[in-house]
Design a protein around this motif. Structure first.
Motif, PDB file in Angstrom:
ATOM      1  N   ILE A  38       5.070  -8.660  -0.743  1.00 23.14           N
ATOM      2  CA  ILE A  38       6.075  -7.598  -0.677  1.00 23.14           C
ATOM      3  C   ILE A  38       7.105  -7.793  -1.783  1.00 23.14           C
ATOM      4  O   ILE A  38       7.487  -6.842  -2.471  1.00 23.14           O
ATOM      5  CB  ILE A  38       6.747  -7.552   0.714  1.00 23.14           C
ATOM      6  CG1 ILE A  38       5.728  -7.201   1.788  1.00 23.14           C
ATOM      7  CG2 ILE A  38       7.900  -6.545   0.725  1.00 23.14           C
ATOM      8  CD1 ILE A  38       6.226  -7.314   3.207  1.00 23.14           C
ATOM      9  N   THR A  42       7.832  -5.354  -4.903  1.00 28.53           N
ATOM     10  CA  THR A  42       9.174  -4.799  -5.037  1.00 28.53           C
ATOM     11  C   THR A  42       9.719  -4.983  -6.452  1.00 28.53           C
ATOM     12  O   THR A  42      10.368  -4.094  -6.984  1.00 28.53           O
ATOM     13  CB  THR A  42      10.130  -5.455  -4.019  1.00 28.53           C
ATOM     14  OG1 THR A  42       9.601  -5.260  -2.707  1.00 28.53           O
ATOM     15  CG2 THR A  42      11.518  -4.853  -4.084  1.00 28.53           C
ATOM     16  N   LEU A  53       1.743  -4.270  -2.314  1.00 28.59           N
ATOM     17  CA  LEU A  53       2.218  -3.845  -0.994  1.00 28.59           C
ATOM     18  C   LEU A  53       1.048  -3.590  -0.051  1.00 28.59           C
ATOM     19  O   LEU A  53       1.116  -3.932   1.133  1.00 28.59           O
ATOM     20  CB  LEU A  53       3.102  -2.604  -1.129  1.00 28.59           C
ATOM     21  CG  LEU A  53       4.365  -2.787  -1.969  1.00 28.59           C
ATOM     22  CD1 LEU A  53       5.118  -1.473  -2.101  1.00 28.59           C
ATOM     23  CD2 LEU A  53       5.263  -3.867  -1.390  1.00 28.59           C
ATOM     24  N   ALA A  56      -0.146  -6.900   1.016  1.00 30.21           N
ATOM     25  CA  ALA A  56       0.763  -7.448   2.029  1.00 30.21           C
ATOM     26  C   ALA A  56       0.449  -6.861   3.400  1.00 30.21           C
ATOM     27  O   ALA A  56       0.427  -7.589   4.401  1.00 30.21           O
ATOM     28  CB  ALA A  56       2.215  -7.170   1.645  1.00 30.21           C
ATOM     29  N   PHE A 112       5.740  -1.309   8.564  1.00 34.83           N
ATOM     30  CA  PHE A 112       5.388  -1.433   7.153  1.00 34.83           C
ATOM     31  C   PHE A 112       4.310  -0.420   6.765  1.00 34.83           C
ATOM     32  O   PHE A 112       4.377   0.194   5.696  1.00 34.83           O
ATOM     33  CB  PHE A 112       4.938  -2.861   6.842  1.00 34.83           C
ATOM     34  CG  PHE A 112       4.844  -3.143   5.374  1.00 34.83           C
ATOM     35  CD1 PHE A 112       5.971  -3.165   4.573  1.00 34.83           C
ATOM     36  CD2 PHE A 112       3.617  -3.372   4.781  1.00 34.83           C
ATOM     37  CE1 PHE A 112       5.894  -3.414   3.220  1.00 34.83           C
ATOM     38  CE2 PHE A 112       3.518  -3.637   3.430  1.00 34.83           C
ATOM     39  CZ  PHE A 112       4.663  -3.654   2.647  1.00 34.83           C
ATOM     40  N   LEU A 135      12.471  -1.796   1.286  1.00 36.33           N
ATOM     41  CA  LEU A 135      11.678  -3.015   1.354  1.00 36.33           C
ATOM     42  C   LEU A 135      12.563  -4.248   1.529  1.00 36.33           C
ATOM     43  O   LEU A 135      12.199  -5.179   2.260  1.00 36.33           O
ATOM     44  CB  LEU A 135      10.797  -3.162   0.119  1.00 36.33           C
ATOM     45  CG  LEU A 135       9.623  -2.180   0.025  1.00 36.33           C
ATOM     46  CD1 LEU A 135       8.952  -2.282  -1.343  1.00 36.33           C
ATOM     47  CD2 LEU A 135       8.629  -2.413   1.142  1.00 36.33           C
TER      48      LEU A 135
END
Length: 192
Positions: A38, A42, A53, A56, A112, A135
């Motif tokens: 993450i 980001t 992402l 993740a 998420f 995030l």
């Protein structure tokens, strides 16, 4: 002949309760590695971080699923665990934390997944700045979940290393003929 030797070398299929020590490490690792992806997603340039992402989310889903398996095998192992009142107290606390961990990471995974896919379903993309703020806020909640996960693992470790609890693994024919090592003694039981 070679097949016979290979079959003899295989361990017997373990009971469900015996799988707990094998399974418990999966949710710990998967759920503690997921936030690294993450963070990577980001800090990358807009549009380049989405694969991180998605990775993740995959780690979170696999970790959450393996947490359910770990709780199930742990409950089976806990049914055959023997010990003092201190062991029982730590075991009960460990079980409560494990159930809390399940719930927390199920909710976090759902949130998420919603953050990743809802904007695309609504055909309304978020700005990269808004996504980064969202995030970062999510990671704060995830950190709280990670603390619960680590506390759960710590209490499981206490059961094994402080009290000598084990999953009740059935002896093999070779191990059954060997003398058993002495069982750990509860220090509180030796008071005069």
């Amino acid at each position: 002949m070679l097949a016979f030797i290979a079959i003899q070398a295989l361990a017997p299929i373990p009971y469900w309760r015996e799988l707990h020590p094998l399974i418990i490490h999966f949710p710990i690792v998967l759920l503690l590695v997921a936030p690294l992806f993450i963070v990577a997603g980001t800090v990358m340039k807009p549009g380049k971080g989405r694969p991180f992402l998605i990775a993740a989310l995959a780690l979170m889903l696999l970790g959450t699923g393996s947490a359910f398996l770990a709780v199930s095998t742990g409950e089976a192992a806990g049914e055959v665990a023997e010990g003092s009142a201190a062991v029982s107290a730590v075991l009960e606390h460990h079980e409560d934390l494990a159930h809390t961990t399940q719930i927390v990471f199920t909710v976090l995974s759902f949130i998420f997944a919603t953050m990743l896919f809802l904007p695309r379903l609504l055909k309304r993309e978020m700005s990269s700045a808004a996504l980064r703020v969202l995030l970062a806020a999510f990671l704060l909640f995830y950190a709280a979940g990670a603390v619960i996960l680590v506390n759960t693992a710590h209490n499981g470790g206490r059961l094994v290393y402080e009290f000598g609890a084990h999953a009740g693994i059935a002896p093999t024919s070779q191990a059954a003929s060997e003398p058993k090592p002495p069982t750990p003694v509860d220090a509180s039981a030796e008071e005069p």
